[in-house]
Design a protein around this motif. Sequence first.
Motif, PDB file in Angstrom:
ATOM      1  N   GLY A 143      -7.427   4.257   1.905  1.00 57.20           N
ATOM      2  CA  GLY A 143      -7.061   5.102   0.760  1.00 57.20           C
ATOM      3  C   GLY A 143      -5.575   5.371   0.751  1.00 57.20           C
ATOM      4  O   GLY A 143      -4.918   5.359  -0.306  1.00 57.20           O
TER       5      GLY A 143
ATOM      6  N   GLN B 185      -7.065  11.590  -7.136  1.00 57.98           N
ATOM      7  CA  GLN B 185      -6.121  11.299  -8.227  1.00 57.98           C
ATOM      8  C   GLN B 185      -6.688  11.721  -9.572  1.00 57.98           C
ATOM      9  O   GLN B 185      -5.986  12.302 -10.395  1.00 57.98           O
ATOM     10  CB  GLN B 185      -5.809   9.798  -8.255  1.00 57.98           C
TER      11      GLN B 185
ATOM     12  N   THR C  59      -9.534   8.747  -2.351  1.00 54.88           N
ATOM     13  CA  THR C  59      -8.208   8.690  -2.955  1.00 54.88           C
ATOM     14  C   THR C  59      -8.301   8.688  -4.474  1.00 54.88           C
ATOM     15  O   THR C  59      -7.588   9.423  -5.166  1.00 54.88           O
ATOM     16  CB  THR C  59      -7.486   7.418  -2.458  1.00 54.88           C
ATOM     17  N   LEU C  60      -9.211   7.869  -4.988  1.00 54.27           N
ATOM     18  CA  LEU C  60      -9.336   7.788  -6.444  1.00 54.27           C
ATOM     19  C   LEU C  60      -9.833   9.118  -7.012  1.00 54.27           C
ATOM     20  O   LEU C  60      -9.343   9.590  -8.037  1.00 54.27           O
ATOM     21  CB  LEU C  60     -10.273   6.651  -6.831  1.00 54.27           C
TER      22      LEU C  60
ATOM     23  N   ASP D 172      -5.179   4.822   6.507  1.00 50.98           N
ATOM     24  CA  ASP D 172      -6.498   4.297   6.164  1.00 50.98           C
ATOM     25  C   ASP D 172      -6.396   3.574   4.818  1.00 50.98           C
ATOM     26  O   ASP D 172      -5.337   3.559   4.178  1.00 50.98           O
ATOM     27  CB  ASP D 172      -7.559   5.402   6.182  1.00 50.98           C
TER      28      ASP D 172
ATOM     29  N   ALA E  14     -12.522   5.721   2.019  1.00 55.61           N
ATOM     30  CA  ALA E  14     -11.126   6.140   1.868  1.00 55.61           C
ATOM     31  C   ALA E  14     -10.640   5.877   0.446  1.00 55.61           C
ATOM     32  O   ALA E  14      -9.867   6.654  -0.124  1.00 55.61           O
ATOM     33  CB  ALA E  14     -10.254   5.412   2.888  1.00 55.61           C
ATOM     34  N   ILE E  15     -11.095   4.790  -0.139  1.00 55.53           N
ATOM     35  CA  ILE E  15     -10.675   4.488  -1.507  1.00 55.53           C
ATOM     36  C   ILE E  15     -11.318   5.465  -2.491  1.00 55.53           C
ATOM     37  O   ILE E  15     -10.653   6.007  -3.384  1.00 55.53           O
ATOM     38  CB  ILE E  15     -11.058   3.035  -1.875  1.00 55.53           C
TER      39      ILE E  15
END
Lengths: 452, 452, 452, 452
Positions: free
Chosen positions: D164, B196, B192-193, D162, B188-189
Amino acid sequence: MKVDTLLTGGMIVTAQDRFVGALGIRDGRVACLLDSAAGVDAQQVIDVSGKYIIPGAIDAHVHFQDPGSPEREDLEHGTRACAVGGITTAISQPVNNPPVFDVATYRETLAGYEGRSYVDYGLHGGASSGNLDQIELLWTETGAPALKMMMCYSPKSYGMVDDGQLYRIMQILQKHDGLAYIHAENQAIVETLEKQLRAEGRTDPLSYLASRPSWVETEAVRRALILAEQTGCRVILAHVSCADSLEMIGEARGRGVSVFAESCPHFFTFIDEDIVEHGPYLKFSPVMRDEPNLRRLWELLAGGAVQTIGSDHCPYAPEEKTPGLTNIWDAPNGVPGLEVLLPVLLDGVSRGQLSMERLVEVTSLNPAKIYGLYPRKGHLSPGADADLVVVDPSLVKTLDLQDLQTKCPYSPYLGKTFRGWPIMTMVRGVSVAEGGAITGAAGHGRYVSRTN
Amino acid sequence: MKVDTLLTGGMIVTAQDRFVGALGIRDGRVACLLDSAAGVDAQQVIDVSGKYIIPGAIDAHVHFQDPGSPEREDLEHGTRACAVGGITTAISQPVNNPPVFDVATYRETLAGYEGRSYVDYGLHGGASSGNLDQIELLWTETGAPALKMMMCYSPKSYGMVDDGQLYRIMQILQKHDGLAYIHAENQAIVETLEKQLRAEGRTDPLSYLASRPSWVETEAVRRALILAEQTGCRVILAHVSCADSLEMIGEARGRGVSVFAESCPHFFTFIDEDIVEHGPYLKFSPVMRDEPNLRRLWELLAGGAVQTIGSDHCPYAPEEKTPGLTNIWDAPNGVPGLEVLLPVLLDGVSRGQLSMERLVEVTSLNPAKIYGLYPRKGHLSPGADADLVVVDPSLVKTLDLQDLQTKCPYSPYLGKTFRGWPIMTMVRGVSVAEGGAITGAAGHGRYVSRTN
Amino acid sequence: MKVDTLLTGGMIVTAQDRFVGALGIRDGRVACLLDSAAGVDAQQVIDVSGKYIIPGAIDAHVHFQDPGSPEREDLEHGTRACAVGGITTAISQPVNNPPVFDVATYRETLAGYEGRSYVDYGLHGGASSGNLDQIELLWTETGAPALKMMMCYSPKSYGMVDDGQLYRIMQILQKHDGLAYIHAENQAIVETLEKQLRAEGRTDPLSYLASRPSWVETEAVRRALILAEQTGCRVILAHVSCADSLEMIGEARGRGVSVFAESCPHFFTFIDEDIVEHGPYLKFSPVMRDEPNLRRLWELLAGGAVQTIGSDHCPYAPEEKTPGLTNIWDAPNGVPGLEVLLPVLLDGVSRGQLSMERLVEVTSLNPAKIYGLYPRKGHLSPGADADLVVVDPSLVKTLDLQDLQTKCPYSPYLGKTFRGWPIMTMVRGVSVAEGGAITGAAGHGRYVSRTN
Amino acid sequence: MKVDTLLTGGMIVTAQDRFVGALGIRDGRVACLLDSAAGVDAQQVIDVSGKYIIPGAIDAHVHFQDPGSPEREDLEHGTRACAVGGITTAISQPVNNPPVFDVATYRETLAGYEGRSYVDYGLHGGASSGNLDQIELLWTETGAPALKMMMCYSPKSYGMVDDGQLYRIMQILQKHDGLAYIHAENQAIVETLEKQLRAEGRTDPLSYLASRPSWVETEAVRRALILAEQTGCRVILAHVSCADSLEMIGEARGRGVSVFAESCPHFFTFIDEDIVEHGPYLKFSPVMRDEPNLRRLWELLAGGAVQTIGSDHCPYAPEEKTPGLTNIWDAPNGVPGLEVLLPVLLDGVSRGQLSMERLVEVTSLNPAKIYGLYPRKGHLSPGADADLVVVDPSLVKTLDLQDLQTKCPYSPYLGKTFRGWPIMTMVRGVSVAEGGAITGAAGHGRYVSRTN
Ligand SMILES: [Zn+2]
Ligand SMILES: [Zn+2]
Ligand SMILES: [Zn+2]
Ligand SMILES: [Zn+2]
Ligand SMILES: [Zn+2]
Ligand SMILES: [Zn+2]
Ligand SMILES: [Zn+2]
Ligand SMILES: [Zn+2]
């Protein structure tokens, strides 16, 4: 292909390996490892089918108390106990009289050992507050596998080192890739607690345990780890008793610190309350811990958090121990252990608590490497000394007074039953004990110097 | 004593041992280890004086992408690369098309491998959100050394597992002493990154690194460790890139958790900024870290904090990688590595960064034991498969395009010079590569099942 | 409603609160806090519009060196410096000649202070290896806010305590909810390092820093925390210099251990390399650290990890310091600081590094509570002593020699410019300093005993 | 000096202070704090001698479920319960129908509250996977003290985030010094465990506890802390149940991370096995833990490791709970608590488990500051809203059904006896409850926006 002796049919186990095959010995060394005995011309063939062949144990923590205290133990009796116990190399602690604090004493002590030992032997140097100027020579000019030092009195006559001295010693050893072998307990705390307990009139066995709670060890271990990390010196922590200490050491190792943990058979056998029954005969330091700790020790041993097992064999004369029956403070600290080091662990193997490979690693390969005896000792590859033990994994026996070869006529292990015993011990290809009886001779044992 | 082949004069190195002697092979297995060749009747004698004999490498992290993507790699080319690289057993990752998510596919994939491999091979099973009901059979009914699962998409087509699924899989595997092989990054990270960075218009190589900072790995590793501790399942963390992750894993191991760390040759070769030059050819996940991390990795490898090295060989077709030259997001993740796994480490040995024993431990003995291939593989005791590599420790060579046997026609390692190369590879006693050339035949390689 | 004095228009700031209003004083105590001055009948009205009114600082770490060393400092000069610096209560350290090691000396020291002080004052008791039998009475029979003890010599004449003595003292204090105030550095390490540096011929200022690296403090802090946790004794760690120490203390506090951290103005002003310029005038212990540490200290102060700020004001006569200009080892350890404690922090407030509330908390409320002076001191609620400071937050001034009231004629702070200064100090409703000049009289200051 | 109301003779307690005196109120605000009532002209004088005056509690964790579920609770009944319970400001959770996921809903929800509340109130915004594009406006365009988000379903209709999304939300909030209010439990693990327990046929109350073991919370808390540290966002962890979580949070705070811990009255009252008796009426999440945990919670509360106490008042209609009597999975999660929040803590004060100051800190000052309601709320300095509670510390009363003002007709606290009860509650100077009876009126309560 010619060999002197051929062991056939055994399960040969090393620290990482096991296979059923034959092992040939020539001129005291392992000549060959074979899948079968076919085509080998041997003077002597010994069938060890159904048995294990393991490298002989290296016990780096033996107090022969020789020279100095013949009423307690001496090299002859101590190494006879080694022979029946499957210990093919015993490294003598420097805590003698005189202690091994300089090169001259190192040499004199060795000279005094000449021709008396049943198994191979080494000799540690000693470090204390009084011999800082001897440390460098003691390391570079002798074959000492380690220098032993105390963060507490053990015994007082040997002296101890404060943090600054410990740091200084580590700095010196680090320059030569030396090894600091440390008894880690906080002296000032022990002293204070003992004084308080005595002042309260406590003389019972449990009061001795109360004077050395776990944190007396864990604090000192943590401090030793800080110094190890700051100096980069190789360090081995002697006779670690607390699972918490092992976890700290394991975490430091995980970070890459060069530190090792030794533990002892008694910590894998007894728990705190056993001292109520045995009194002074289970008085040693650090002390036994509770039952959950015992369980964790076995797990940590299996998992790799213990690197070596040393007996810390340290007998006292019976008349020195008996005053402790009425007043626990009046007995000296120490317990015999040479005959039981392997049985205690073999019994663990029989109960599934560790593998035979792991047993070999902590009793032989690791000590050989840590103490610089490798590649002569610690394994069974061709060229290595034929130091080995034949183990009968299904032999069940109860330790009896006549099983003891040490001078020490008592043992808290008497009456304990173990499954798995050494049935033959060879030092450089020569049988020194069989079925609990001595087959070797004083003088067969030779001095082993560290190699680096 | 009769043998088929006798290697003489070499320094035989195992994970714990080294000695100069001879090694005899009979019927594809090690027949004997000898201090000298005298008295041995051999059909073929190979003098390897001045060279090392080490157990063949076991690479448990190979993406043959077979079946499914012949334009990228296949078993023939991949195992030819293994042969010249000194890898005697390659374990195929299940990330194929179709992925190895059930017993039938496992068997079909193996059937498709029949008669095509130059070295011995294994096959991992796969676990993903969609095949939880297959996990138990996939473990118990096949010889899979591990089940591979992803905590992030890698690639998306393979799917991933959430914490609950991971927990469930570990529970099932734990019952059978199974092994969970985990790619640990926080999906998930990363998502997201990446979103972005793309939204900011970033398409340069460094933006890819920015989408997978260290904590994306360390967080997921920590979570995996919590689950390992809760379930008691054996776990190996794939391709660990961060020294911090290794320390966490090391500390968990120090506490007795059954967890292992794999790292990869590229993390010991490249650092973050190298992606500026190589762009998509150094695009893989997890990503390379900074120079201090590289230095710590070598230290941690020497110190014992890495248990295995896998190549994570994962080629893509050049036409798949080139779009990444203009937009890094448009290239798939993966890098080839079979030919360089040993040279990267041997070069480290030549610089004193690790011992040859340690190299053997992480490339052969440890993977053999962790993946259940021991005692056939991973060591050179009598009875073991004669899988071995003769290494010339002083050979200095620069990797050139013609050294590559893989289908992949590029490599970020081209032009890199290493000291220490495999000069002969034997699989079960048969030479499969010599001096960088193939001497073996497709079909010599056999399937190796885990033994427990 | 009648009051003696009414301060109007100021922003009244406490540790948790701020409001614009009026503060009335009657009989030396706060009589009322008001939203407006309307309807109050005051003998004296002081308009402090645009200024802050904060509770007077309580500096628990002042070495008046009185009695014993009048050439260094004395109560009159020291408390004059307090008055201009906004310190309304100064607690004298027991490190005098004679040191305050028993009840009689405590009383005699206090008797000697009678009628000489410009601000209120307390007196710590002292603990050392020689007065363990006095600890209990020293706590129960005097009003000492804490007993001060050293884990290293500071200075040697005062003595120190080993871990056992520290443990014993903590045990005794714990019974009475006492407070152990600890200088934590590892004496043995400092000694060893100093000896080595001297032996290398080092006499430069940086060599002094090299004798007291960060881990000399962090190790001792960790040890003190272990003892605090084992005994349950309340502990305050004096003059903490390392952010790492503060984090350890913070984590112990997070676990519920009753431990507090004091830091000092010099650690928020100077860094290691400043000693090159100032030499012996910046020689104190523990030493200044690097610039990243300085930045972390400010963050930790704002975040709550520092509980009190003490000046550790400890002047030496110039002729004692000057030998250190040529040989750093020849100067004693200590730095003056009473006049700058508040300006250093107020300047931090002006730069946004901490809030005024936080400043009040660490300089007044927290020390009042920790040292048992609350509820008379440390806040401005009705009934509390009217000890307060009017602060001009926008006054920018450079410290000049004539700003100093202490006997000490040097200061490493000279030439430093701060935004935010005390412009009026009141002790129990009476102005003792205004605009840097003394308005009070010797003898206004009274002894303050701890209340519990 | 004129005031509307004068409370005399009480012990005024704030988060740091206590003194016996008088408190004057004018125009709904605190006008003055006085050492005596002499010379004050008051319209109404209330003698509260022997009682405590404390700032009104601010309960930031109230599920009014309004609008949406009038059968469960509504603003009128909920704030009547607040009034008798000593809660002068209640902040409504956004978990309504519709949930407060955008500015328009925020405003509509507030509009619906107009004229109905007995005490002051605020309203949190909500964040979930579906409204990431609303986060920034929801923070900047409303007076929401925090945005509430879930790392697990609670309930499913509200959705969750989540890692993210959580990271993204924290990034956005960090830009505006916003506050993320997080329910931290690992959803995937809970789901898996629940599924397994249901599959085993478990329907008993303890099976619900088994689906949410401690590590489900501690893992998620650790993850939230990593994200807080990476983004720098201010974070408050809702309803922390595990002492281990509090220690982790405390350690992060010790390192300077901006994170806060909320806990709840039920965790200070009930333990795991109580669910056997109460079944669905003690079903909420996270769950109650064992008795040692309860003891550690009280210690950690006293020691400072808990920053706020919220009731997590969340009633369900009786007919929603009763199915849980036969099958625990069939009841929704939630427990009422508004009337008992202060009595639970006051009883702790009476038993010496925390000080009244600490009670004020966690129930009033801290929430006021954390949620941006300070300086209007949270303290009793001149100018602050006269929100206060008169407490009778020696009143012993057993909670009875008729003491409940909430709509919820059951409570697991019925029959429990507490020492220490609110006997008068004032909101902005107006009495809203006395002796357990309502004296205020719907509509007196006003909306409170955060001030920063
Ligand atoms: Zn010892
Ligand atoms: Zn010993
Ligand atoms: Zn992967
Ligand atoms: Zn891969
Ligand atoms: Zn000091
Ligand atoms: Zn001082
Ligand atoms: Zn919740
Ligand atoms: Zn809630």
